[in-house]
Design an enzyme around this catalytic site. Structure first.
Site, PDB file in Angstrom:
ATOM      1  N   ASP A   1      35.583 -82.505 -45.510  1.00 45.57           N
ATOM      2  CA  ASP A   1      36.022 -82.499 -44.289  1.00 45.57           C
ATOM      3  C   ASP A   1      34.801 -81.617 -43.478  1.00 45.57           C
ATOM      4  O   ASP A   1      34.373 -81.777 -43.458  1.00 45.57           O
ATOM      5  CB  ASP A   1      37.727 -81.732 -43.770  1.00 45.57           C
TER       6      ASP A   1
ATOM      7  N   HIS B   1      29.564 -81.379 -51.739  1.00 43.44           N
ATOM      8  CA  HIS B   1      30.544 -81.975 -52.293  1.00 43.44           C
ATOM      9  C   HIS B   1      30.285 -83.159 -51.188  1.00 43.44           C
ATOM     10  O   HIS B   1      30.919 -84.964 -51.268  1.00 43.44           O
ATOM     11  CB  HIS B   1      31.928 -82.151 -53.013  1.00 43.44           C
TER      12      HIS B   1
END
Length: 232
Positions: free
Chosen positions: A93, A108
């Protein structure tokens, strides 16, 4: 040389209080999805439409979430700390950035980015992505989320290693401690002389490797820790 660099590793626990699901809770993503199907290169090759549907839902969830007090506190720390503050996040996010943090590495990947599996081009992802979307650079229908899947190499590892080597303080927030290489950062930082601190709701798998651990919600622990660190 002064060791005034702080490296902060964040995991899903810091965003959970913003309404973004974690993977390992009782009702987490691993209990509701077969991650071999939606979070591996092989799964994407078998059924790209399913993978895109999974990440489209996560992208929509992220778009409606807001940074919480923990994200805000880390942005304040970066702004007011006299040395360097680097956030290394396992999260995909953008809540750190929306809170105001600028020195953030997404090891990631990011929901907000798209990647061409054919030529490697990256670009801002639309809210919804589809298997037939053409790459804006090469035209191939090989669009995928710019997410590091299981079996792939995390991003920014060389820069992370360089910063860990000179850190005076390493802090892990909301991490499970069972995903490598991130789970090994505490030992690497300690090897080079950093103090280490874990802020977590529950003990991680690497909790015993830290000099100090504190338990509680991130929205309580992180603002209190930052305020104490910045106190005159």
């Amino acid at each position: 040389m002064p060791r005034d660099t702080i490296v902060i590793l964040t995991g899903a626990g810091i965003s959970a209080e913003s309404g973004l699901g974690t993977f390992r809770d009782v009702d987490g993503l691993w209990t509701r999805y077969d991650l071999n199907a939606v979070a591996t290169p092989e799964g994407f090759a078998r059924n790209p439409a399913l993978v895109h549907a999974f990440y489209n839902a996560r992208r929509a969830n992220c778009a409606t979430a807001a940074p919480n007090a923990a994200h805000d506190a880390l942005a304040r720390l970066e702004r007011d700390w006299p040395g360097e503050v680097l956030i290394v996040t396992q999260n995909v996010d953008d809540l750190h950035e929306r809170a105001g943090s600028r020195n953030v590495l997404h090891m990631h990947g990011e929901l907000s980015r798209a990647l061409c599996a054919a030529c490697g081009h990256r670009w801002p992802a639309p809210l919804e992505m589809h298997a037939a979307d053409p790459c804006p650079a090469c035209g191939a229908a090989a669009t995928r989320p710019d997410i590091v899947w299981f079996g792939e190499i995390p991003y920014h590892m060389a820069e992370i290693d360089r910063t860990l080597d000179r850190a005076g303080l390493f802090v892990a927030i909301g991490t499970s401690g069972n995903v490598y290489p991130a789970a090994g950062f505490v030992r690497e930082a300690a090897l080079f002389g950093a103090r280490t601190l874990e802020l977590n709701l529950d003990p991680s798998d690497t909790a015993t490797d830290f000099d100090e651990t504190r338990r509680g919600p991130a929205t309580e622990l992180v603002p209190a820790w930052v305020s104490a660190l910045l106190a005159p």
